[in-house]
Design an enzyme around this catalytic site. Structure first.
Site, short mmCIF file in Angstrom:
data_model
loop_
_atom_site.label_atom_id
_atom_site.label_comp_id
_atom_site.label_asym_id
_atom_site.label_seq_id
_atom_site.Cartn_x
_atom_site.Cartn_y
_atom_site.Cartn_z
N CYS A 62 0.82 -1.22 0.00
CA CYS A 62 0.00 0.00 0.00
C CYS A 62 0.85 1.27 0.00
CB CYS A 62 -0.93 0.01 1.21
SG CYS A 62 -0.07 0.22 2.79
N CYS A 132 -1.56 -16.87 -0.64
CA CYS A 132 -0.84 -16.24 -1.76
C CYS A 132 0.57 -15.86 -1.35
CB CYS A 132 -1.60 -15.03 -2.28
SG CYS A 132 -1.34 -13.52 -1.33
N CYS A 167 -4.06 -9.66 6.08
CA CYS A 167 -3.98 -10.81 5.19
C CYS A 167 -5.35 -10.92 4.53
CB CYS A 167 -3.64 -12.08 5.95
SG CYS A 167 -3.74 -13.53 4.87
N PHE A 385 -4.35 3.19 18.60
CA PHE A 385 -3.77 4.23 17.76
C PHE A 385 -2.98 3.52 16.65
CE2 PHE A 385 -0.84 7.30 16.25
CZ PHE A 385 -1.24 8.57 16.65
N GLY A 398 4.56 14.62 16.55
CA GLY A 398 4.04 14.51 15.19
C GLY A 398 2.52 14.61 15.18
N PHE A 884 -8.65 -13.14 -6.44
CA PHE A 884 -10.06 -13.08 -6.03
C PHE A 884 -11.00 -12.66 -7.15
CE2 PHE A 884 -7.39 -11.56 -2.41
CZ PHE A 884 -7.33 -12.77 -1.74
N GLU A 888 -8.85 -11.29 -13.24
CA GLU A 888 -9.36 -12.14 -14.32
C GLU A 888 -9.38 -11.38 -15.65
OE1 GLU A 888 -12.98 -14.18 -13.37
OE2 GLU A 888 -13.37 -14.73 -15.45
N ARG A 970 -25.27 -14.84 -12.86
CA ARG A 970 -25.05 -15.71 -11.69
C ARG A 970 -25.86 -15.21 -10.50
NH1 ARG A 970 -21.30 -19.83 -9.82
NH2 ARG A 970 -20.66 -20.11 -11.98
N PHE A 1004 -18.80 -14.00 -7.86
CA PHE A 1004 -19.21 -13.58 -9.20
C PHE A 1004 -20.72 -13.28 -9.29
CE2 PHE A 1004 -19.41 -14.24 -13.89
CZ PHE A 1004 -18.22 -13.65 -14.28
N GLU A 1367 -14.99 -20.12 -4.09
CA GLU A 1367 -16.03 -19.11 -3.93
C GLU A 1367 -17.19 -19.51 -3.01
OE1 GLU A 1367 -16.46 -16.92 -8.06
OE2 GLU A 1367 -16.23 -19.07 -8.32
C1 LIG Z 1 -1.34 3.91 8.73
C2 LIG Z 1 -1.49 5.11 9.63
C3 LIG Z 1 -2.38 5.04 10.67
C4 LIG Z 1 -2.56 6.13 11.51
N1 LIG Z 1 -3.43 6.02 12.53
C5 LIG Z 1 -3.60 7.05 13.38
C6 LIG Z 1 -4.49 6.94 14.46
O1 LIG Z 1 -5.09 5.89 14.69
N2 LIG Z 1 -4.66 8.03 15.23
C7 LIG Z 1 -4.00 9.18 15.00
O2 LIG Z 1 -4.19 10.13 15.73
N3 LIG Z 1 -3.13 9.30 14.01
C8 LIG Z 1 -2.91 8.27 13.18
N4 LIG Z 1 -2.02 8.39 12.14
C9 LIG Z 1 -1.29 9.64 11.94
C10 LIG Z 1 0.15 9.67 12.47
O3 LIG Z 1 0.64 8.40 12.71
C11 LIG Z 1 0.23 10.45 13.77
O4 LIG Z 1 -0.19 11.76 13.56
C12 LIG Z 1 1.62 10.43 14.40
O5 LIG Z 1 1.53 10.87 15.71
C13 LIG Z 1 2.61 11.31 13.65
O6 LIG Z 1 3.88 11.21 14.29
P1 LIG Z 1 5.25 11.15 13.48
O7 LIG Z 1 6.31 11.18 14.49
O8 LIG Z 1 5.26 10.04 12.56
O9 LIG Z 1 5.16 12.52 12.66
P2 LIG Z 1 6.07 12.97 11.44
O10 LIG Z 1 5.46 12.51 10.18
O11 LIG Z 1 7.48 12.60 11.67
O12 LIG Z 1 5.89 14.53 11.57
C14 LIG Z 1 4.61 15.09 11.46
C15 LIG Z 1 4.67 16.59 11.65
O13 LIG Z 1 5.06 16.91 12.97
C16 LIG Z 1 6.13 17.83 12.96
N5 LIG Z 1 6.97 17.56 14.12
C17 LIG Z 1 7.46 16.35 14.47
N6 LIG Z 1 8.17 16.49 15.61
C18 LIG Z 1 8.13 17.78 15.95
C19 LIG Z 1 8.66 18.50 17.03
N7 LIG Z 1 9.36 17.92 18.01
N8 LIG Z 1 8.40 19.81 17.07
C20 LIG Z 1 7.70 20.41 16.11
N9 LIG Z 1 7.16 19.76 15.06
C21 LIG Z 1 7.38 18.45 15.00
C22 LIG Z 1 6.80 17.58 11.63
O14 LIG Z 1 7.54 18.70 11.22
C23 LIG Z 1 5.63 17.28 10.73
O15 LIG Z 1 5.07 18.46 10.25
C24 LIG Z 1 -1.81 7.31 11.29
C25 LIG Z 1 -0.91 7.38 10.24
C26 LIG Z 1 -0.74 6.29 9.41
C27 LIG Z 1 0.24 6.37 8.29
S1 FES Z 2 -1.69 -15.04 2.22
FE1 FES Z 2 -2.49 -13.76 0.65
S2 FES Z 2 -2.70 -11.89 1.64
FE2 FES Z 2 -2.12 -13.22 3.24
S1 FES Z 3 3.32 -1.40 2.16
FE1 FES Z 3 3.94 -0.59 3.99
S2 FES Z 3 2.24 -0.84 5.22
FE2 FES Z 3 1.49 -1.41 3.27
#
Ligand SMILES: Cc1cc2nc3c(=O)[nH]c(=O)nc-3n(C[C@H](O)[C@H](O)[C@H](O)COP(=O)(O)OP(=O)(O)OC[C@H]3O[C@@H](n4cnc5c(N)ncnc54)[C@H](O)[C@@H]3O)c2cc1C
Ligand code: FES
Ligand code: FES
Length: 1437
Positions: A62, A132, A167, A385, A398, A884, A888, A970, A1004, A1367
């Protein structure tokens, strides 16, 4: 966006003074070796870098942190604890530069088929944990990291942390089994043999012989054993057959061993990395981006003051997404992860201080260890989270700095009165209250040069409570719909009559454009008594605090309002319950807590605070055996087939032929193939609008960009002499759009460049203009019906059983009529579409490597698009990472564009779709709308007999016909479900809309048809006042009857009634219904429901010509066999079963048979592997080939005698000039397939060869106040005939069930349509990635999941008496939907529904999302939020 320049030369100069002491490259170890980092740029992700280095075991599913396929382990030395800390991370988001001073371990680094498998890999193989295999390396690494970090891992930890991987194939049960079996405290439920005895406590574990027995065919037991049975409890002394079920690993004495017992010597941690990390920096080649990795706070502040626009990177889980999907480019990226001051976490008697850049995992662990109310609340919120992998890197800073309106931690911090410490070189340090930090949408009070240093949270005082709330579409790894932190401090009222509120705090996410509080509610509550009445009044205040307009972006306004109010109510109940227990031990007299009725206490429960459930299941199958089937027609017809115990080959639960390769990451998929020198990367150019004309495409600028070789559009294709037309049945699509743009994402051309990034930049630089927009862009079925926008050629009707109107008009008939909507579904195969085209030396032909179910279609359309004859194009397919049905036909437009690119450039070209592009462009399962009437009549004997069904089915076909016609057919064939409806009129037609062409998907159209039939059955049962089960049992087809499409229910083939009664008996259905009723009467806010449903699924392609297939069998002189057949391996275990069939024929071990790939130059003119028929068709074709050779060998066998080995016989035949190769071929007989719609009903022919049948039961529990649900238990009983491989068949059932359950619950597609005005442009798919689209995760599997295969159900219409399985079980997952409906009826009975007649009128539209569940409960809170008894949440159909 043009690249940003440095702020000024002065800043650059200043930074170079600062960084003069910095290293100019990161230091990284991978799998034990220090590696060169010269190819790294500041924006290279770890996944891209590893894959480019040849470590392709790390998959990209992804690229947004949502699937876990890219999971690797990052290990660092912790100087404080003097130990190495291992963390799993998402390599797709983790910058490679961030691995500085760390050791990265990939799946290749822990074990190999060439040496030895790691215990985690081995357990996954043995437990059938991969199908898979595309998700498998990521899952292996997630597990491995846990065991490396803690070799004595307890089961509870595993249950908490397998939340970052998806999965799509297995349904998770075998993976849970594998993971938990290695835990040091694995108990009876986690590690046991078929006898049910825990392997850890079993006195016989060291001499357990069961594995050997099964491997040798079951029963070469000692006499002694035979007398007593082998100890497994399933030993049948008469037949000397072990009838117990279980995968063979469960019999392995090693199975009693934990990871610690088995742990191999691990790679040592490099000594070099044990010191403090030195700082470093590096720039990309064009110096437009620099990565700084300071190791002191002063340096960080200096850099931020020099470059205020720089991004500080901690986990990169936000910035990575901005860069990948929003086109953000930053001139400077500054790591904040290596600064000790920002990562430490401490506490004082009055507060906790969290380092702003500490990984959330550390914050969570710290909180878990502290019993205070605040840390416990934080820990519980953090459990939900994102995922373990995200939390291992992401930070509070972040989360705060991003200021997302749906952040989870920001509301918690705001509610708990947290204060941030921020600092800059310019202004020094200052404090900001979190509640005052968020100014507007993604705007904060942080100055550009400021850094968040820490967050300080006051400790809770006595009688102060704080709780987290979160509701999303799915529990695990999902962003919130609404999230909240709620805090209240209570004190005895001055008159001691009760308790009053002395302080409160709120933080809300999902209720405004930023994190907000609830000041009016807080003011209102101050000094108010803590009573139900106060809360009811406070809910009104809360509605004022959180005014959510109906047109709010993101939609679901009623649901979001209801959630906010429900959270407050839940909080009140939970804190009142806690208060009661807190004051109970008090010696001093205290006022009484609020009185909470026993039934209301159920409001206090929440998945957020409950421990995650344990997933268990049993798998039961008859003793492995071989039963003669279609291949032995004559004896079968004369008498009942005689099975014999399976000794080798067919019948045994062999593990997947590629299992070990999956688990070590050594299995190669299309995108993993080592690229020939000179390969170009292809990126498709997509339309951004729909329902308009293409005015112009200007490729001039794009063509001149660095690294770009060609930008190819339709005119170029024509110059090559290619044919621009595409389509599997009707050629109504184009390789490259010429004029009319029908859908968002339509392919306009392809860019071929040296690197992927160059191709992506160039594709974005192509200037496209559109004109002549449709006045209405038809996106939905309703719009299409109104505008009569249909594919007329799909208009089909079935009439059967007499006059429908007359039957409807029968006196005293019970009738229903209505409309039922059924959602679409994204395939979400973990491996996206991928093709590599390699031109021949003269560029007059090519080899196409493609992830496709349809090798010949790929060959055909690549040849036609590139202007080549078919004999010059070879299409090859080794394995798919899931299909899936999605691969096809829909692979073809990608492959054709790639082929044109290769032909035009004369260079190899590879095109792999990004996940969001794949989802937007490749089509899904069709959404359906059914308009129906039905009638039944109560008979004198108390039965209710179905009289008539009149149904119109409409499907959303999208903008190209693809396979929508047969899919609708179907659905029409399955709308009867398993019942004799009497008179039937079933009509179907496919709607033409602006969505991507929808396509085949497991079932299908069958599941859509069945669910409509079962929905109508439920409504009739309610209306007639009989139980749902009785109505069904009374109306099952009987042998000798005919279905509405005139297919005979043949004698001795109809097992649905038995499966139905078996499953009812095995779960004690009546007992469970009674228990549910009792539970529901005792719990106002949690409701349980059950459902038991049958399924019959027709097996055969309905187009006669497609029921054919070939296989090429080579016997070699060493007695080994190589098979090539026309079927493709997508995880369903087809190749494994084919090896078993051939091994049985030649009487050799399965290990002596090999299948390499599917290739159009080995077996030509193949049909797509689909309709679950792979084994039926290719099993017979393989057997045909084997038998031809065996016939030729017979004289030599006769001469050499039975003791001669196959090698000896083959060698003798070779020297006698006998051909040891044969081409096998099979067609289903004319009489048993092919349905011709153009003929009168009686002459149309037989649609199906036979039916695969079964039944399932599900029990669920819903949280009335939030719409959250859990599946307590599911049981499936399935007739798969005489299984060729019971482990694979059970895997198919479990996987299909969970996929069907996802279709019916969490998986909702949202399109830019009338109901979703906030999604633009019209026709765009909003849910185009795992961020918004939610297939079931590990935690969603039924908590108890039992599957059993029926015994004594031979099938003379297929090879070795087996049945097709891919299926048919899919629909059984919908038992969860019907069980939810049952639970919701119980909720509505408690108030808010339509009163007594409610169940007759209540319609739960599909899928049962958390929103539909919550709003269907229709209690006072939901009604205040805008729901009525007939409220229907918006949806895209
Ligand atoms: C798959 C996925 C699932 C997620 N699920 C959730 C969820 O369930 N709940 C949720 O709330 N969020 C979720 N998030 C969002 C994200 O994970 C959070 O916001 C996380 O806390 C970001 O932290 P980071 O350290 O990765 O930020 P980064 O990407 O490293 O930074 C984000 C921002 O913060 C700034 N920053 C970082 N550190 C500082 C600092 N010390 N001072 C000033 N600025 C700073 C950076 O400059 C940037 O602008 C998800 C993201 C993904 C990709
Ligand atoms: S075995 Fe196919 S996605 Fe997990
Ligand atoms: S490829 Fe990294 S989480 Fe999906």
């Amino acid at each position: 966006m043009p690249p940003l320049e440095y702020q000024s030369d002065a800043a650059e100069a200043a930074s170079s003074v600062l960084t003069s002491k910095y290293l100019s490259r990161p230091t990284i170890f991978v799998n034990g070796s220090k590696v060169s980092t010269s190819s790294l740029t500041p924006t290279t992700t770890l996944a891209d870098w590893l894959r480019a280095s040849g470590l392709t075991g790390t998959k990209i599913g992804c690229a947004e942190g949502g699937c876990g396929a890219c999971t690797v382990m990052v290990s660092r030395f912790d100087p404080g604890f003097k130990r190495v800390v291992h963390r799993s991370v998402n390599a797709c988001l983790f910058p490679a530069a961030a691995a500085h001073w760390a050791q990265v371990t990939t799946v290749e680094g822990i074990g190999s088929v060439k040496t030895e498998l790691n215990p985690v890999q081995q357990r996954m193989v043995d437990a059938h944990g991969s199908q898979c295999g595309y998700c498998t390396p990521g899952i292996v690494m997630a597990m491995y990291t846990m065991y490396r970090e803690n070799p004595e891992l307890p089961v509870s930890e595993v249950e908490e942390h397998l939340d970052g991987n998806l999965c799509r194939c297995t349904g998770y049960r075998p993976i849970w089994d594998a993971a938990k079996s290695l835990c040091h405290d694995a108990g009876d439920g986690d590690r046991h043999g078929p006898c049910g005895e825990s392997c850890s406590t079993c006195p016989e574990r060291d001499e357990c012989e069961i594995e050997q027995l099964h491997l040798s065919g079951g029963h070469s037991v000692t006499e002694e054993n035979n007398a007593s049975g082998c100890g497994c409890g399933g030993h049948d002394k008469k037949t000397n057959v072990c009838t117990s079920s279980a995968a063979k690993f469960k019999h392995d004495p090693k199975f009693s061993k934990s990871y610690k017992d088995l742990a191999p010597e691990e790679l040592p941690f490099p000594e070099e990395l044990k010191g403090a990390p030195p700082p470093f920096y590096m720039s990309n080649a064009s110096a437009t981006c620099t990565w700084f990795c300071p190791t002191s706070l002063d340096d960080l502040l200096r850099l931020k003051s020099l470059f205020p626009q720089a991004r500080v990177i901690v986990g990169n889980t936000e910035v990575g997404i901005e860069q990948k999907f929003k086109g953000a480019r930053y001139a400077q990226l500054i790591s904040g992860a290596n600064i000790p001051e920002l990562s430490s976490t401490t506490s004082t008697p009055t507060s906790y201080t969290f380092g702003a850049c500490a990984p959330l995992t550390d914050v969570s662990k710290f909180c878990e260890a502290d019993e205070g109310a605040v840390p416990q609340a934080f820990h519980n919120m953090l459990r939900w989270f994102a995922s373990t992998q995200i939390r291992n890197t992401a930070s509070l800073a972040g989360n705060l700095a991003t200021a997302s309106p749906i952040s989870d931690m920001n509301p918690m911090l705001a509610a708990s009165d947290a204060v941030m410490t921020v600092r800059s070189e310019r202004a020094g340090e200052r404090s900001i209250k979190v509640s005052e930090f968020f100014l507007a949408y993604r705007k904060t009070a942080l100055a550009a040069d400021e850094i968040i240093v820490s967050v300080t949270v006051p400790k809770a005082q006595q009688y102060e409570y704080i709780l987290p709330f979160k509701q999303a579409k799915r529990r695990e790894d999902d962003i919130s719909i609404v999230t909240a932190g709620i805090r209240v401090r209570l004190a005895p009222a001055p008159d001691s009559s009760g308790w009053i509120v002395t302080d409160s705090g709120f933080g809300w996410g999902g209720m405004a454009a930023r994190t907000v509080g609830a000041p009016l509610t807080s003011d209102f509550l101050l000094n108010k008594p803590w009573t139900a009445e106060t809360i009811t009044a406070a809910r009104a205040k809360l509605a004022e605090d959180l005014p959510l307009p109906d047109s709010v972006p993101g939609g679901q306004p009623e649901y979001r309002r209801a959630l906010a109010s429900s959270f407050l109510f839940k909080f009140f109940v939970a804190t009142s319950v806690s208060l009661a227990s807190d004051i109970a031990p008090s010696q001093t007299p205290l006022p009484p807590p609020p009185i909470i009725q026993e039934t209301d206490k159920s409001a206090s429960q929440s998945f957020v605070t409950d421990p995650k459930p344990s997933m268990t299941g049993t798998q039961t199958y008859p003793a492995p055996k071989i039963t003669p089937g279609l291949e032995d027609d004559a004896p079968f017809a004369a008498q009942e087939p005689k099975s014999k115990p399976s000794k080798a080959g067919a019948g045994l639960p062999e593990t997947h032929a590629s299992g070990a390769l999956h688990c070590t990451g050594e299995a190669k998929y299309t995108d993993d193939i080592s690229l020939p020198v000179g390969t170009l990367q292809g990126v498709l150019i997509h339309s951004t609008e729909a329902g308009c004309d293409l005015k112009s495409i200007d490729t001039t600028a794009a063509s001149k960009m660095p690294g770009v070789h060609r930008v190819i559009v339709h005119a170029d294709l024509e110059k090559l002499g290619g044919n621009n037309k595409l389509g599997p049945i009707v050629k109504d699509e184009e390789v490259f759009c010429t004029k009319r743009v029908k859908t968002v994402g339509q392919v306009l051309g392809v860019v071929c460049a040296d690197t992927l990034e160059q191709a992506q930049m160039a594709a974005k630089a192509v200037k496209v203009e559109y004109e002549n927009f449709d006045a209405t862009c038809i996106v939905t079925i309703d719009q299409a019906i109104k505008a009569k926008s249909f594919y007329e050629m799909t208009d089909h009707t079935i009439l059967a059983g007499g006059d429908v109107e007359a039957a409807m008009a029968v006196e005293d008939a019970v009738t229903v009529e209505g409309k039922f909507r059924v959602g679409g579904q994204e395939h979400f195969y973990l491996e996206t579409m991928s093709t590599l085209c390699v031109p021949t030396e003269d560029n007059d032909g090519m080899t196409v490597y493609c992830s496709t179910q349809a090798v010949t279609k790929t060959q055909t359309f690549c040849a036609s698009a590139a202007g080549l004859p078919m004999n010059k194009v070879v299409a090859k397919m080794k394995r798919m990472g899931g299909g899936f049905g999605g691969k096809e036909t829909r692979t073809v437009f990608v492959s054709a564009a790639c082929a044109v690119g290769a032909k035009a450039t004369g260079r190899p070209v590879r095109v792999t779709l990004d996940r969001n592009v794949d989802m937007q462009t490749t089509g899904q399962r069709h959404a359906f709308v059914a308009e129906y009437r039905a009638a039944a009549k109560k008979m004198e004997d108390g039965t209710v007999k179905l009289l008539a069904l009149d149904v119109d089915l409409y499907s959303n076909g999208g903008c190209g016909l693809d396979l929508s016609g047969p899919v609708m057919d179907r659905a029409l064939f399955h709308v009867d479900a398993s019942y004799n409806w009497g008179a039937v009129r079933a009509h179907g037609i496919v709607c033409k809309t602006a969505q991507a062409p929808h396509t085949a998907y497991r079932g299908f159209g069958g599941p859509q048809g069945i669910i409509v039939g079962e929905h109508i059955m439920d409504r009739l049962a309610h209306r007639a006042g009989v139980s749902r089960e009785k109505l069904r049992e009374d109306n099952f087809y009987k042998e000798g009857e005919r279905t509405h499409f005139n297919q005979l229910i043949e004698p001795k083939t109809w097992n649905v009634p038995k499966a139905f009664s078996d499953v009812r008996a095995s779960v004690d259905y009546e007992g469970r219904v009674a228990a549910c009723t009792k539970f529901n009467s005792e719990n106002r806010w949690r409701k349980r429901g059950v459902a038991v449903l049958p399924t019959k699924f027709g097996i055969a392609f309905t187009a006669k010509f497609t029921n054919q297939g070939g296989a090429l069998v080579h016997l070699y002189q060493d007695g080994t066999v190589l098979i090539s057949h026309g079927g493709t391996e997508m995880g369903q275990g087809l190749h494994t079963k084919m090896c078993q069939v051939a091994a049985t024929a030649f009487e050799i071990p399965v290990s002596k048979v090999f299948i390499d790939d599917t290739s159009s130059d080995k077996v030509a003119n193949t049909i797509p592997t689909a309709a679950s028929q792979g084994t039926d068709i290719y099993g017979m074709a393989c057997l045909d080939g084997c038998r031809q050779i065996l016939k030729r060998l017979k004289p030599f066998r006769d001469k050499l005698g039975p003791n001669a080995t196959l090698a000896e016989v083959a060698t003798a035949a070779f020297f006698a000039r006998v051909d040891l190769s044969a081409h096998g071929f099979f067609t289903i007989s004319d009489a048993r397939c092919g349905y011709d719609w153009t003929l009168p009903m009686e002459e149309r022919g037989q649609a199906f060869n036979y039916f695969t049948q079964g039944a399932a039961f599900s029990e669920v529990e819903v949280d009335v106040l939030t719409g959250d649900h859990r599946v307590i238990r599911s049981d499936c009983v399935v007739d798969v005939g005489s299984s060729i491989n019971p482990a694979i068949d059970i895997g198919q059932i479990e996987g299909a069930f969970v996929q069907g359950m996802g279709w019916s619950t969490t998986e909702e597609l949202i399109w830019g349509d009338e109901e979703h005005e906030w999604v633009r442009p019209k026709g765009r798919l909003h849910t185009s990635g795992p961020g918004f689209y939610k297939p079931p995760a590990f935690n969603d599997m039924p908590e108890t999941f039992n599957v059993s295969l029926m015994d004594g159900v031979a099938n003379k219409f297929a090879v070795m008496s087996s049945k097709a399985i891919g299926e048919p079980p899919f629909f059984l997952g919908s038992t969860v939907f019907f069980a939810l409906q049952d639970a919701l009826l119980a909720a509505r009975k408690d108030g808010g529904g339509g009163g007594d007649g409610d169940e007759k009128e209540f319609v739960l539209m599909h899928p049962a999302t958390s929103e539909r569940i919550r709003m269907s409960c229709c209690d006072d809170i939901a009604q205040d939020a805008g729901a009525t008894a007939q409220f229907q949440a918006k949806g895209s159909y």
